[in-house]
Design an enzyme around this catalytic site. Structure first.
Site, PDB file in Angstrom:
ATOM      1  N   PHE A 187       0.948  -1.143   0.020  1.00  0.00           N
ATOM      2  CA  PHE A 187       0.138  -0.005  -0.125  1.00  0.00           C
ATOM      3  C   PHE A 187       0.766   1.281   0.000  1.00  0.00           C
ATOM      4  CE2 PHE A 187      -2.594   3.179   2.453  1.00  0.00           C
ATOM      5  CZ  PHE A 187      -3.418   3.310   1.652  1.00  0.00           C
ATOM      6  N   GLY A 188       0.701   2.306  -1.062  1.00  0.00           N
ATOM      7  CA  GLY A 188       1.314   3.529  -1.187  1.00  0.00           C
ATOM      8  C   GLY A 188       0.336   4.640  -0.544  1.00  0.00           C
ATOM      9  N   TYR A 189       0.937   5.301   0.194  1.00  0.00           N
ATOM     10  CA  TYR A 189       0.087   6.529   0.542  1.00  0.00           C
ATOM     11  C   TYR A 189       0.799   7.913   0.409  1.00  0.00           C
ATOM     12  CZ  TYR A 189       2.692   5.612   4.892  1.00  0.00           C
ATOM     13  OH  TYR A 189       3.943   5.417   5.644  1.00  0.00           O
ATOM     14  N   GLY A 190       1.931   7.725   0.103  1.00  0.00           N
ATOM     15  CA  GLY A 190       2.681   9.061  -0.051  1.00  0.00           C
ATOM     16  C   GLY A 190       3.193   8.935  -1.525  1.00  0.00           C
ATOM     17  N   SER A 191       4.392   9.058  -1.640  1.00  0.00           N
ATOM     18  CA  SER A 191       5.135   9.373  -3.082  1.00  0.00           C
ATOM     19  C   SER A 191       5.098   7.958  -3.642  1.00  0.00           C
ATOM     20  CB  SER A 191       6.932   9.695  -2.867  1.00  0.00           C
ATOM     21  OG  SER A 191       7.518   8.585  -2.013  1.00  0.00           O
ATOM     22  N   GLU A 222      13.231   0.071   5.809  1.00  0.00           N
ATOM     23  CA  GLU A 222      12.278  -0.120   7.195  1.00  0.00           C
ATOM     24  C   GLU A 222      13.482   0.499   8.353  1.00  0.00           C
ATOM     25  OE1 GLU A 222      10.793  -2.850  10.360  1.00  0.00           O
ATOM     26  OE2 GLU A 222      12.210  -3.726   8.942  1.00  0.00           O
TER      27      GLU A 222
END
Length: 229
Positions: free
Chosen positions: A16-20, A102
């Protein structure tokens, strides 16, 4: 890249990508699906490194966000972004790549992702910024945060370009996918830029002698080193 087949398989690996990652996809994906997760809040309170304290977004658990004194006293239930399915023959490689990233203050969660088209939910990996980590800065006055973002620059470019790129990418996902906090910060950054261009504000590091409290700082290499999403 296919983006319409979202029936999950047990052995599929989704991120899941929520930024760049919304507009700069991870390597080796073969499906990209817009949608949302719940139980989290998108926060612009995460920095890169102590040496390069720009601002990038992270997710924090909603229960923790509720305990903070934040200038934005509400947050949408849905956190919009994109899910990427990694090619089966590249899953190990991508996991190793993400595990290296991470170390910069994130932990791994798995959470249900809900495709915008109503397809069955997907189990996605998501990187979460933890408040115990030194890189979590906590809430900040929105205007002070916008000023900080405006003057920050690093190896990946201008921190304000990251913010404005995030706003644009979110707005393009769905008619309801915009993020009010991101838009508020973007509007403040645009106002700072207008004032600077009109001569009402002078910022160190630009073309005029400094006469304002801003100081240019280096921002995080948000896309390549520390920002997981």
């Amino acid at each position: 890249m296919a983006a319409n087949k979202t029936t999950p398989e047990a052995d599929e690996f989704w991120i899941f990508g929520y930024g760049s990652l919304i507009w700069k996809p991870p390597p080796h994906f073969d499906q990209r699906v817009p949608g949302w997760v719940t139980g989290y809040v998108r926060s612009q309170d995460h920095r890169g490194t102590p040496e390069a304290p720009g601002r990038v977004v992270t997710l924090i658990e909603r229960s923790f966000w509720a305990s903070l004194v934040d200038a934005h006293d509400s947050a949408p239930e849905k956190v919009w972004g994109t899910a990427y399915r990694i090619r089966a023959d590249k899953v190990t490689e991508v996991k190793e790549y993400l595990d290296i990233r991470e170390i910069n203050g994130y932990t791994i969660h798995y959470t249900p992702f809900h495709p915008a088209d109503g397809s069955p939910s997907l189990r996605t990996l998501v990187y979460i910024g933890t408040p115990e980590n030194d890189q979590f800065t906590g809430p900040q006055d929105p205007q002070a945060l916008a000023e900080h973002i405006y003057v920050s620059e690093g190896p990946s470019g201008l921190n304000r370009d990251y913010l404005l790129g995030l706003e644009k990418a979110l707005d393009e996902l769905s008619p309801e996918s915009g993020d009010a906090h991101v838009t508020d910060l973007s509007d403040r950054v645009r106002e700072i830029e207008r004032n600077r261009r009109e001569g009402n504000l002078v910022v160190e590091g630009f073309e005029h002698p400094v006469s304002h409290e801003f100081k240019k700082v280096n921002s995080v290499d948000e896309q390549e080193e520390t920002e997981k999403a």
